[in-house]
Design a protein around this motif. Structure first.
Motif, mmCIF file in Angstrom:
data_model
loop_
_atom_site.group_PDB
_atom_site.id
_atom_site.type_symbol
_atom_site.label_atom_id
_atom_site.label_comp_id
_atom_site.label_asym_id
_atom_site.label_seq_id
_atom_site.Cartn_x
_atom_site.Cartn_y
_atom_site.Cartn_z
ATOM 1 N N ASP A 1 0.098 4.198 -1.292
ATOM 2 C CA ASP A 1 -0.664 5.450 -1.221
ATOM 3 C C ASP A 1 -0.574 6.014 0.193
ATOM 4 O O ASP A 1 -1.210 5.521 1.126
ATOM 5 N N ARG B 1 0.868 -1.187 0.000
ATOM 6 C CA ARG B 1 0.000 0.000 0.000
ATOM 7 C C ARG B 1 0.899 1.231 0.000
ATOM 8 O O ARG B 1 1.294 1.727 1.044
ATOM 9 N N LYS C 1 -1.766 8.513 1.489
ATOM 10 C CA LYS C 1 -2.997 9.111 2.016
ATOM 11 C C LYS C 1 -3.831 8.081 2.763
ATOM 12 O O LYS C 1 -4.760 8.439 3.487
ATOM 13 N N ASP C 2 -3.493 6.814 2.592
ATOM 14 C CA ASP C 2 -4.195 5.749 3.296
ATOM 15 C C ASP C 2 -3.931 5.897 4.792
ATOM 16 O O ASP C 2 -2.790 6.115 5.213
ATOM 17 N N GLU C 3 -4.961 5.736 5.601
ATOM 18 C CA GLU C 3 -4.839 5.924 7.056
ATOM 19 C C GLU C 3 -3.841 4.966 7.706
ATOM 20 O O GLU C 3 -3.310 5.259 8.783
ATOM 21 N N VAL C 4 -3.547 3.846 7.057
ATOM 22 C CA VAL C 4 -2.596 2.900 7.647
ATOM 23 C C VAL C 4 -1.227 3.543 7.844
ATOM 24 O O VAL C 4 -0.509 3.203 8.790
ATOM 25 N N TRP C 5 -0.877 4.506 6.986
ATOM 26 C CA TRP C 5 0.443 5.140 7.124
ATOM 27 C C TRP C 5 0.573 5.929 8.424
ATOM 28 O O TRP C 5 1.655 5.976 9.021
ATOM 29 N N GLN C 6 -0.510 6.547 8.879
ATOM 30 C CA GLN C 6 -0.454 7.267 10.156
ATOM 31 C C GLN C 6 -0.268 6.294 11.312
ATOM 32 O O GLN C 6 0.463 6.572 12.262
ATOM 33 N N GLN C 7 -0.909 5.124 11.219
ATOM 34 C CA GLN C 7 -0.722 4.083 12.235
ATOM 35 C C GLN C 7 0.725 3.589 12.214
ATOM 36 O O GLN C 7 1.345 3.438 13.271
ATOM 37 N N TYR D 1 7.373 8.750 3.742
ATOM 38 C CA TYR D 1 6.561 7.938 4.646
ATOM 39 C C TYR D 1 7.146 6.556 4.936
ATOM 40 O O TYR D 1 7.043 6.073 6.068
#
Length: 139
Positions: free
Chosen positions: A88, A86, A90-96, A118
């Motif tokens: 992208d 993944r 902008k996917d919320e998983v990156w913040q996690q 990221y």
């Protein structure tokens, strides 16, 4: 050219933190693929050339000797979602992923003001890149 994905190529204090990061992600149900740990200067220069003098998108602003990967202190990862990387951001998983890396004692390049990376996490041991370049060692 060396572009390792092995945690064994990291210095011990970085390796311990990266292992804790990967384990914490796994406990949260996040599968992370390590895409890079140690890079030699030739590999770093090849990445730097990408998007400049060779085809592709720019992926780094660091030339050889200017990357924490060159000093065995950095890791790049990508979350695997439904069997696929993944990328992208902008996917919320990156913040996690970023929060888990920081909780394990790593600096997350997703927080950088310029040229956010990221996938990139590093352990500086309180040193600057200039200190590493001058021969200082992370204890």
């Amino acid at each position: 050219m060396i572009n390792s994905r092995s945690l064994d190529d990291l210095i011990p204090p970085a390796k311990v933190r990266v292992q804790a990061f990967l384990e914490a992600a796994k406990k949260q149900g996040i599968d992370l693929l390590v895409t890079s740990t140690y890079r030699d200067n030739a590999s770093q220069d090849a990445l730097y050339a990408q998007g400049r003098t060779t085809p592709g998108k720019k992926v780094t602003n660091a030339k050889a000797g200017q990357s924490w990967h060159n000093y065995k202190c950095a890791v790049d990862v990508v979350p695997i979602v439904a069997g696929k990387p993944r990328w992208d951001v902008k996917d919320e998983v990156w913040q996690q992923v970023g929060a888990l890396g920081k909780a394990a004692g790593l600096e997350w390049a997703g927080d950088w003001k310029k040229f956010k990376e990221y996938p990139h996490f590093q352990y500086t041991g309180g040193l600057t890149l200039a200190q590493l370049q001058s021969g200082a060692k992370i204890g």
